[in-house]
Scaffold this motif. Sequence first.
Motif, short mmCIF file in Angstrom:
data_model
loop_
_atom_site.label_atom_id
_atom_site.label_comp_id
_atom_site.label_asym_id
_atom_site.label_seq_id
_atom_site.Cartn_x
_atom_site.Cartn_y
_atom_site.Cartn_z
N SER A 154 0.81 -1.21 0.00
CA SER A 154 0.00 0.00 0.00
C SER A 154 0.85 1.27 0.00
CB SER A 154 -0.92 0.00 1.23
OG SER A 154 -0.16 -0.02 2.42
N ALA A 155 2.06 1.20 0.55
CA ALA A 155 2.95 2.36 0.57
C ALA A 155 4.00 2.19 -0.51
CB ALA A 155 3.61 2.48 1.94
N SER A 156 3.92 3.00 -1.57
CA SER A 156 4.86 2.90 -2.67
C SER A 156 5.35 4.29 -3.04
CB SER A 156 4.21 2.22 -3.88
OG SER A 156 3.07 2.95 -4.28
N THR A 157 6.50 4.33 -3.69
CA THR A 157 7.12 5.58 -4.12
C THR A 157 7.41 5.51 -5.60
OG1 THR A 157 8.16 5.86 -1.95
CG2 THR A 157 9.07 7.13 -3.78
N ASN B 154 -0.47 5.79 -8.56
CA ASN B 154 -1.77 5.57 -7.93
C ASN B 154 -2.02 6.65 -6.88
OD1 ASN B 154 -2.29 3.23 -9.43
ND2 ASN B 154 -1.20 1.97 -7.95
N ILE B 155 -3.26 6.81 -6.53
CA ILE B 155 -3.64 7.83 -5.55
C ILE B 155 -2.93 7.56 -4.23
CG2 ILE B 155 -5.56 8.80 -4.23
CD1 ILE B 155 -7.37 8.11 -6.57
N GLY B 156 -2.25 8.59 -3.70
CA GLY B 156 -1.53 8.47 -2.44
C GLY B 156 -0.08 8.08 -2.57
N ASP B 157 0.38 7.72 -3.77
CA ASP B 157 1.79 7.36 -3.94
C ASP B 157 2.69 8.58 -3.76
OD1 ASP B 157 1.07 4.79 -4.44
OD2 ASP B 157 1.42 4.85 -6.61
N GLN B 158 3.85 8.34 -3.12
CA GLN B 158 4.84 9.41 -2.97
C GLN B 158 5.62 9.58 -4.27
OE1 GLN B 158 5.57 11.47 -0.38
NE2 GLN B 158 3.83 10.65 0.79
N VAL B 159 5.88 10.81 -4.63
CA VAL B 159 6.68 11.13 -5.81
C VAL B 159 8.04 11.64 -5.34
CG1 VAL B 159 6.85 12.53 -7.90
CG2 VAL B 159 4.61 11.69 -7.13
N ALA B 160 9.11 11.02 -5.84
CA ALA B 160 10.46 11.37 -5.40
C ALA B 160 11.32 11.69 -6.60
CB ALA B 160 11.08 10.22 -4.59
N VAL B 161 12.32 12.55 -6.38
CA VAL B 161 13.28 12.95 -7.40
C VAL B 161 14.67 12.53 -6.93
CG1 VAL B 161 14.28 14.87 -8.69
CG2 VAL B 161 11.85 14.88 -8.13
N GLN B 162 15.43 11.93 -7.81
CA GLN B 162 16.79 11.52 -7.46
C GLN B 162 17.67 12.75 -7.26
OE1 GLN B 162 17.90 8.67 -6.74
NE2 GLN B 162 16.77 7.06 -7.78
N GLY B 163 18.50 12.69 -6.21
CA GLY B 163 19.37 13.83 -5.94
C GLY B 163 20.34 14.12 -7.08
N LYS B 164 20.76 13.08 -7.80
CA LYS B 164 21.70 13.29 -8.91
C LYS B 164 21.07 14.10 -10.03
CE LYS B 164 20.53 8.82 -11.03
NZ LYS B 164 19.89 9.41 -12.22
N ALA C 108 16.93 9.49 -3.13
CA ALA C 108 15.59 9.87 -3.56
C ALA C 108 14.98 10.85 -2.57
CB ALA C 108 14.70 8.62 -3.68
N LEU C 109 14.57 11.99 -3.07
CA LEU C 109 13.99 13.05 -2.24
C LEU C 109 12.49 13.14 -2.50
CD1 LEU C 109 16.71 15.78 -2.86
CD2 LEU C 109 16.52 14.28 -0.86
N PRO C 110 11.63 12.82 -1.52
CA PRO C 110 10.18 12.96 -1.71
C PRO C 110 9.81 14.43 -1.88
CG PRO C 110 10.68 11.55 0.18
CD PRO C 110 11.96 12.23 -0.20
N VAL C 111 9.12 14.73 -2.97
CA VAL C 111 8.75 16.12 -3.26
C VAL C 111 7.25 16.33 -3.30
CG1 VAL C 111 10.89 16.59 -4.51
CG2 VAL C 111 8.93 15.66 -5.74
N GLY C 112 6.46 15.27 -3.18
CA GLY C 112 5.00 15.40 -3.21
C GLY C 112 4.35 14.04 -3.31
N SER C 113 3.07 14.04 -3.63
CA SER C 113 2.32 12.80 -3.75
C SER C 113 1.26 12.94 -4.83
CB SER C 113 1.66 12.43 -2.41
OG SER C 113 0.76 13.45 -2.01
#
Length: 294
Positions: A36-39, A52-62, A98-103
């Motif tokens: 249920s918890a995915s990025t 999917n709804i509620g998934d975390q969106v992350a950006v790689q630091g590189k 990986a830096l979470p920036v939103g969902s």
Amino acid sequence: MRMPTRTDLTRTTRRVLTAGALAAVFGGLAFQGTASASTVLAQGCTGSVVGNIGDQVAVQGKDLADLVKTGAKEQEIFLHLNGVDPDGLADTITKAGALPVGSVPNAANGTITGQNVAAVVSQALQNNSGLGVTPDQKQKTLTSITNKVAGNCGMTTYAGNYSTATALPSAGTGGTTGAPGTTAPGTTLPGTGTATAPMRDYGNIPAAVPGVGIAVSPGTRYPSSAPVAGLPTPELLGGSASGGQNDVRNTGNADALASDTSSNTVQLPMLLAVVALAGVSAALVRTWVLRKVS
């Protein structure tokens, strides 16, 4: 050593099956909680991301290292005299992973702005030694980096499992909703609050008075004169328009098919089923009796 009886084997089998069922249930619950918890990792800090709804969106630091380095160079003095180290800051943000920036929101699409990404980068580089020697210089370098990231980043999120909910229109208060383009008698017109639609006048509709009505002959109700003007004259097959007896026939000749005669005799499949059922019942009774005896 005592040999295990049938009862011991039955109890052991039940315990094994119960333990296996419990393990399957708890294992499924654990898997569900993990899934249920995915990025979702974005390909850079621009473009679109599908999840999917509620998934975390992350950006790689590189993927943010070049912007961090460019923003720091705007505050760098020759030979790092003010303590600003663009390469060191770029290396720090790269190692952040990986830096979470939103969902992904509960909508068809959403937006992760550049300010959202810049805030995460600022938090990751807070109080870093490569920002400068003095607190004032650190703040200037950090501001330059965040402005550079905010001006070059921005993503659109799409929810793959979003479904549009359709709702029926609700009737307004204070009256009854009529058909489209009409207003029910006595209802309040929208926007006025006081004005009402006039009652319909049904005085011009003929009505029969009880006890006085006179039966009208079919010839009067359905005249046999010429057809209504503008409509084609109907033609009768097999007859003439000038009069006379018209030959009217039924279309087609349909005959009922005779149904198969039913037989009351017992067929072979039924006998086989009865014999099989009797055999299974005898085996079950025998097994039950043997268990009781043991």
